[in-house]
Motif scaffolding. Structure first.
Motif, PDB file in Angstrom:
ATOM      1  N   ARG A  62       0.825  -1.211   0.000  1.00 35.54           N
ATOM      2  CA  ARG A  62       0.000   0.000   0.000  1.00 35.54           C
ATOM      3  C   ARG A  62       0.863   1.268   0.000  1.00 35.54           C
ATOM      4  N   ASN A  63       2.175   1.107  -0.216  1.00 36.66           N
ATOM      5  CA  ASN A  63       3.115   2.225  -0.190  1.00 36.66           C
ATOM      6  C   ASN A  63       3.136   2.899   1.183  1.00 36.66           C
ATOM      7  N   ILE A  64       3.178   2.072   2.235  1.00 38.75           N
ATOM      8  CA  ILE A  64       3.219   2.557   3.614  1.00 38.75           C
ATOM      9  C   ILE A  64       4.497   2.054   4.269  1.00 38.75           C
ATOM     10  N   LYS A  65       5.288   2.955   4.812  1.00 43.61           N
ATOM     11  CA  LYS A  65       6.494   2.585   5.545  1.00 43.61           C
ATOM     12  C   LYS A  65       6.201   2.565   7.044  1.00 43.61           C
ATOM     13  N   VAL A  66       6.837   1.633   7.737  1.00 45.13           N
ATOM     14  CA  VAL A  66       6.635   1.442   9.168  1.00 45.13           C
ATOM     15  C   VAL A  66       7.911   1.817   9.908  1.00 45.13           C
ATOM     16  N   LEU A  67       7.745   2.550  11.014  1.00 42.56           N
ATOM     17  CA  LEU A  67       8.889   3.021  11.793  1.00 42.56           C
ATOM     18  C   LEU A  67       8.535   2.959  13.277  1.00 42.56           C
ATOM     19  N   GLY A  68       9.330   2.224  14.047  1.00 40.87           N
ATOM     20  CA  GLY A  68       9.102   2.119  15.481  1.00 40.87           C
ATOM     21  C   GLY A  68      10.014   3.046  16.266  1.00 40.87           C
ATOM     22  N   LEU A  69       9.648   3.309  17.506  1.00 38.11           N
ATOM     23  CA  LEU A  69      10.438   4.201  18.365  1.00 38.11           C
ATOM     24  C   LEU A  69      10.361   3.728  19.810  1.00 38.11           C
ATOM     25  N   SER A  70      11.498   3.737  20.478  1.00 28.16           N
ATOM     26  CA  SER A  70      11.565   3.554  21.919  1.00 28.16           C
ATOM     27  C   SER A  70      12.663   4.468  22.437  1.00 28.16           C
ATOM     28  N   VAL A  71      12.561   4.855  23.712  1.00 26.21           N
ATOM     29  CA  VAL A  71      13.598   5.731  24.265  1.00 26.21           C
ATOM     30  C   VAL A  71      14.866   4.956  24.604  1.00 26.21           C
ATOM     31  N   ASP A  72      14.854   3.638  24.436  1.00 23.15           N
ATOM     32  CA  ASP A  72      16.063   2.860  24.660  1.00 23.15           C
ATOM     33  C   ASP A  72      17.010   3.005  23.469  1.00 23.15           C
ATOM     34  N   PRO A  73      18.291   2.679  23.656  1.00 28.01           N
ATOM     35  CA  PRO A  73      19.253   2.829  22.552  1.00 28.01           C
ATOM     36  C   PRO A  73      19.115   1.711  21.521  1.00 28.01           C
ATOM     37  N   VAL A  74      19.680   1.959  20.348  1.00 20.06           N
ATOM     38  CA  VAL A  74      19.601   1.005  19.249  1.00 20.06           C
ATOM     39  C   VAL A  74      20.195  -0.344  19.637  1.00 20.06           C
ATOM     40  N   GLU A  75      21.252  -0.341  20.433  1.00 21.97           N
ATOM     41  CA  GLU A  75      21.881  -1.597  20.828  1.00 21.97           C
ATOM     42  C   GLU A  75      20.894  -2.502  21.570  1.00 21.97           C
ATOM     43  N   ASP A  76      20.051  -1.910  22.411  1.00 19.16           N
ATOM     44  CA  ASP A  76      19.030  -2.692  23.106  1.00 19.16           C
ATOM     45  C   ASP A  76      17.978  -3.203  22.126  1.00 19.16           C
ATOM     46  N   HIS A  77      17.588  -2.356  21.187  1.00 16.61           N
ATOM     47  CA  HIS A  77      16.618  -2.786  20.175  1.00 16.61           C
ATOM     48  C   HIS A  77      17.136  -4.032  19.444  1.00 16.61           C
TER      49      HIS A  77
END
Length: 224
Positions: A62-77
């Motif tokens: 559907r031409n939709i991009k998904v983006l998540g966010l958390s206040v933790d650092p990328v290394e934890d993600h």
């Protein structure tokens, strides 16, 4: 700042699990879903991120991009991704933003300005307002927002349905009635006068009330 429907989604630069991005550039001419969660390695969010990974092809077509966010650092993600795959059977490949200085959470009004400037020492309960879904159009304007408590898993099938409705409005000037599903009748928006409606919908429509005109869903199924 308070973000409302019709406001421009704030631009930002961030590190993600898929590398650095500048949000508006990354979004390009696509629709976007920006969703946040209070903390990594939490039970409800683990189930959500896995299910969204399963649904990602439906968003992509559907031409939709998904983006998540958390206040933790990328290394934890990055470490969390393996847990998500193990629990749900689906490993996210959409980017997850690291926001350890809380800048983006504040920018999007998910944390107050006086929340500090570090993720360290913060519990999930302290971040409970970092729990929003933003739907953003190719014009970079906020089209919808949904906020959930930490204890309630989000319904991403409903988010997909909402996006289908938003895209129909943008493309065809129709709205969707209560509990609408793909393939069901839509409503010609009141801003479209009958003269324009005759051009857009030459097969005609059903007038329930002067302000309620029903037409078959235009455009067929979501584009591939």
């Amino acid at each position: 700042m308070t973000l409302r429907i019709g406001d421009e989604a704030p631009d930002f630069e961030a590190q993600t699990t898929e590398g650095p991005i500048r949000f508006h550039d990354w979004l390009g001419d696509s629709w976007g879903v920006l969703f946040s969660h209070p903390k990594d390695f939490t039970p409800v969010c683990t189930t959500e991120l896995g299910y969204l990974a399963k649904l990602e092809p439906e968003f992509a077509r559907r031409n939709i991009k998904v983006l998540g966010l958390s206040v933790d650092p990328v290394e934890d993600h990055t470490r969390w991704l393996d847990d998500i795959a193990e629990v749900t059977g689906h490993k996210p490949h959409y980017p997850l933003i690291g926001d350890p200085e809380l800048k983006i959470a504040k920018l999007y009004d998910m944390l107050p300005a006086d929340a500090g400037d570090t993720y360290q020492g913060r519990t999930a309960a302290m971040n409970q307002t970092v729990r929003t879904v933003y739907v953003i159009g190719p014009d970079k304007l906020v089209k919808a927002s949904l906020a959930y408590p930490m204890s309630s898993g989000r319904n991403f099938d409903e988010v997909l349905r909402l996006l289908d409705s938003c895209q129909l409005t943008a493309q065809h000037k129709v709205a969707t009635p209560v509990n609408w599903k793909q393939g069901e009748d839509c409503i010609i928006v009141p801003a479209v006068a009958d003269e324009e409606a005759r051009e857009r919908f030459p097969a005609g429509w059903k007038t329930v009330k002067p302000y309620l005109r029903l037409v078959p869903q235009p455009g067929g199924a979501p584009r591939t």
